[in-house]
Design an enzyme around this catalytic site. Structure first.
Site, mmCIF file in Angstrom:
data_model
loop_
_atom_site.group_PDB
_atom_site.id
_atom_site.type_symbol
_atom_site.label_atom_id
_atom_site.label_comp_id
_atom_site.label_asym_id
_atom_site.label_seq_id
_atom_site.Cartn_x
_atom_site.Cartn_y
_atom_site.Cartn_z
ATOM 1 N N ASP A 172 -23.629 11.188 37.011
ATOM 2 C CA ASP A 172 -24.399 10.352 36.092
ATOM 3 C C ASP A 172 -25.263 9.334 36.840
ATOM 4 O O ASP A 172 -25.929 8.512 36.219
ATOM 5 C CB ASP A 172 -23.465 9.635 35.110
ATOM 6 C CG ASP A 172 -24.108 9.413 33.756
ATOM 7 O OD1 ASP A 172 -25.082 10.126 33.437
ATOM 8 O OD2 ASP A 172 -23.651 8.534 33.009
ATOM 9 N N GLU A 179 -24.267 4.634 27.143
ATOM 10 C CA GLU A 179 -24.373 3.434 27.983
ATOM 11 C C GLU A 179 -25.613 3.417 28.859
ATOM 12 O O GLU A 179 -26.083 2.351 29.257
ATOM 13 C CB GLU A 179 -23.115 3.294 28.852
ATOM 14 C CG GLU A 179 -23.102 4.061 30.159
ATOM 15 C CD GLU A 179 -23.239 5.571 30.000
ATOM 16 O OE1 GLU A 179 -23.869 6.198 30.864
ATOM 17 O OE2 GLU A 179 -22.730 6.136 29.006
ATOM 18 N N LYS A 188 -31.296 5.660 36.692
ATOM 19 C CA LYS A 188 -29.963 5.366 36.151
ATOM 20 C C LYS A 188 -28.917 5.702 37.207
ATOM 21 O O LYS A 188 -28.878 6.820 37.713
ATOM 22 C CB LYS A 188 -29.723 6.187 34.884
ATOM 23 C CG LYS A 188 -28.311 6.072 34.315
ATOM 24 C CD LYS A 188 -28.101 7.057 33.159
ATOM 25 C CE LYS A 188 -26.639 7.115 32.734
ATOM 26 N NZ LYS A 188 -26.401 8.150 31.694
ATOM 27 N N ASP A 211 -20.277 5.443 24.967
ATOM 28 C CA ASP A 211 -20.703 6.520 25.861
ATOM 29 C C ASP A 211 -22.218 6.709 25.845
ATOM 30 O O ASP A 211 -22.743 7.550 26.557
ATOM 31 C CB ASP A 211 -19.999 7.830 25.499
ATOM 32 C CG ASP A 211 -20.134 8.880 26.578
ATOM 33 O OD1 ASP A 211 -20.327 8.498 27.752
ATOM 34 O OD2 ASP A 211 -20.066 10.086 26.260
ATOM 35 N N ARG A 214 -28.708 3.957 28.308
ATOM 36 C CA ARG A 214 -29.847 3.224 27.728
ATOM 37 C C ARG A 214 -29.618 1.713 27.742
ATOM 38 O O ARG A 214 -30.569 0.938 27.794
ATOM 39 C CB ARG A 214 -30.106 3.740 26.310
ATOM 40 C CG ARG A 214 -28.996 3.477 25.323
ATOM 41 C CD ARG A 214 -29.041 4.432 24.142
ATOM 42 N NE ARG A 214 -28.637 5.776 24.529
ATOM 43 C CZ ARG A 214 -28.623 6.823 23.687
ATOM 44 N NH1 ARG A 214 -29.021 6.663 22.437
ATOM 45 N NH2 ARG A 214 -28.242 8.010 24.104
ATOM 46 N N LYS A 263 -14.752 10.134 27.075
ATOM 47 C CA LYS A 263 -15.201 11.525 27.121
ATOM 48 C C LYS A 263 -13.998 12.469 27.139
ATOM 49 O O LYS A 263 -12.899 12.077 27.541
ATOM 50 C CB LYS A 263 -16.027 11.767 28.396
ATOM 51 C CG LYS A 263 -17.380 11.090 28.427
ATOM 52 C CD LYS A 263 -18.083 11.403 29.738
ATOM 53 C CE LYS A 263 -19.443 10.726 29.818
ATOM 54 N NZ LYS A 263 -20.422 11.330 28.896
ATOM 55 N N ASP A 270 -19.046 7.826 34.933
ATOM 56 C CA ASP A 270 -19.127 7.526 33.506
ATOM 57 C C ASP A 270 -18.016 8.254 32.763
ATOM 58 O O ASP A 270 -18.118 9.440 32.470
ATOM 59 C CB ASP A 270 -20.490 7.941 32.949
ATOM 60 C CG ASP A 270 -20.580 7.743 31.443
ATOM 61 O OD1 ASP A 270 -19.816 6.905 30.912
ATOM 62 O OD2 ASP A 270 -21.410 8.417 30.804
#
Length: 495
Positions: free
Chosen positions: A290, A351, A267, A349, A353, A279, A272
């Site tokens: 991230d 995201e 990933k 959030d 996956r 967030k 993010d």
């Protein structure tokens, strides 16, 4: 740092020597030799209380009778038969810290004489090098004043018996490759998001082809991904001015050219913010991390190419950003994934996956032997396991066992979480095939359960590194995990 393994008589060493002593006056084999050579000098220091053998004590001796060495570092190691891996690491760290303060340029170490349960000299040497390199690590790329390289120890020699030389040299080779992989993973992860965007991540991937002629790299932009119907991945990127880019790094060195590849998917959210489901501002700067999954896959591919393991391995860096904008995807949107399954977005959030599901579908084209994805996927994993163990979810028991064995070998720890059909119930949607979140309970598991829907055509494992990929506070920075774990897994697979 240059590492080597030699077998030199204690009396002939004229640089700096590291010796291990233990509590209750116990000496390592070479410490005993030193005591005899110096006519009981060490014994007298123990008798008067100058040397306790307690862990954390390092005494520096100079001008010792019958000894040519510039300095002798007497390292306290605690109880001889109770030294753990964690304590061994602390012993190495304290020793290196002390040596650096003396500005010594070369040392000859006998710390590999320390005995740990179920560990051999190969492990001792390898773990020592990885610990030393981690202790040396500095990320000062963006500082106006750089670290003074003249203070860095230059040569570290492990003194080992002649019959163990080859074993020691292999340990050094493995450790240096892994340590470099960890370093480069840290460097990429620590890079600020205004520099490390998806294009930068792709450029780093392309640089691997220059490192090794066993590597080829292909970069897919948004146009290519749209042609492949990777609309879930692309939705996450809609709010960013920086184009999403997915890098495919192919390493081929298996004797059988048709051997199925092992695939690693990382990933790579270079930043993010959470998208529309924004967030909290507190610690949002850490969301540059991230992309640590992608950074770790990069590090593994570097180590793999350095070691030239006889394997076929494909590393995928799934790079993009998740930012709020008038064009961002929204809670309530329904996305069509590359697999054809539809997903209702309940939280933008969640995201990672949505990016990974398309990347995991994409890699089916390689007919993989197995697939492992690595992601800073859920805060729920941090709540469940803290910052010491990565979360492991797998559809294949043998694959999970191999990863756990590699984790144990490297002390890059992981803990397996369950994956049973009941968790799929939490992902049901009234409007799509799946929801992208599964509610409050078992968030790390339901995230894995979501991904499992896209991995039915190959053995698959998922490493959630949200708690282990970086540190906070005064030691803030990327850890480079799980480069050690995954490289060891590949080493084991190559045997």
């Amino acid at each position: 740092m240059k590492y080597s393994a030699k077998n030199t008589a204690l009396s002939q060493i004229d640089s700096n020597i590291i010796l291990a002593v233990f509590e209750d006056g116990e000496l390592s084999p070479t410490a005993m030799q030193f005591d005899q050579l110096s006519q009981g000098y060490l014994t007298r220091l123990i008798q008067v209380g100058e040397v306790s053998g307690k862990q954390g004590q390092v005494l520096i001796l100079r001008d010792i009778p019958n000894c040519q060495a510039q300095r002798i570092f007497i390292v306290g190691c605690g109880k001889k038969d109770k030294i753990t891996e964690r304590q061994y690491k602390q012993i190495i760290q304290k020793t290196i810290q002390t040596i650096l303060e003396t500005q010594a340029s070369e040392v000859v170490s006998f710390l590999n004489e320390i005995e740990l349960k179920n560990r051999d000299i190969h492990w001792n040497i390898r773990f020592a090098i990885e610990t030393i390199e981690a202790s040396h690590y500095q990320f000062d790329t963006f500082k106006s004043k750089k670290t003074d390289a003249s203070l860095v120890l230059d040569r570290f020699i492990f003194n080992v018996p002649t019959e163990l030389q080859q074993n020691a040299l292999q340990a050094i080779s493995y450790a240096q490759a892994i340590a470099l992989g960890v370093k480069y993973a840290k460097d990429i992860a620590n890079c600020p998001p205004n520099v490390c965007n998806p294009t930068y991540l792709a450029e780093q991937a392309q640089s691997l082809a220059k490192h090794s002629n066993l590597i080829n790299v292909q970069v897919l932009g948004e146009k290519e991904m749209a042609e492949l119907n990777m609309f879930s991945y692309l939705a996450v990127s809609q709010g960013s001015a920086n184009e999403a880019k997915m890098s495919v790094i192919e390493y081929r060195n298996h004797p059988d050219k048709n051997a199925k590849p092992i695939v690693l998917v990382g990933k790579g959210l270079t930043f993010d913010a959470g998208g529309i489901s924004l967030k909290p501002a507190d610690s949002m700067d850490e969301m540059k991390y991230d992309m640590c999954g992608a950074a770790s896959v990069f590090g593994v591919m570097y180590a793999l190419a350095t070691l030239q393991l006889p394997l076929n391995v494909i590393g995928v860096l799934a790079g993009c950003e998740n930012l709020p904008d008038g064009n961002s995807y929204r809670p309530g949107d329904i996305l069509t994934t590359m697999s054809g399954l539809t997903v209702e977005v309940l939280n933008t959030d969640a995201e990672g996956r949505l990016v990974l599901c398309d990347a995991l579908t994409y890699v089916e084209r390689f007919n993989p032997e197995l697939v492992i994805d690595v992601a800073t996927l859920t805060g729920a994993c941090v709540v469940a396991l803290g910052q010491h163990n990565s979360g492991l979810i797998a559809t294949d028991g043998k694959l999970a066992e191999k990863l756990l064995n590699a984790a144990e070998e490297t002390t890059d720890k992981a803990w397996r979480l369950p994956l049973s059909e009941e968790y799929q119930e939490q992902l049901k949607s009234n409007f799509a095939d799946l929801a992208n979140i599964g509610g409050r309970w078992g968030g790390a598991i339901t995230a894995g359960a979501f991904l499992a829907n896209f991995t039915k055509n190959y053995p698959w494992a998922h490493l959630d590194i949200a708690g282990t990929a970086w540190l906070q506070g005064t030691n803030k920075g990327a850890t480079g995990r799980p480069v050690s774990l995954l490289t060891q897994f590949l080493i084991n697979q190559s045997k």
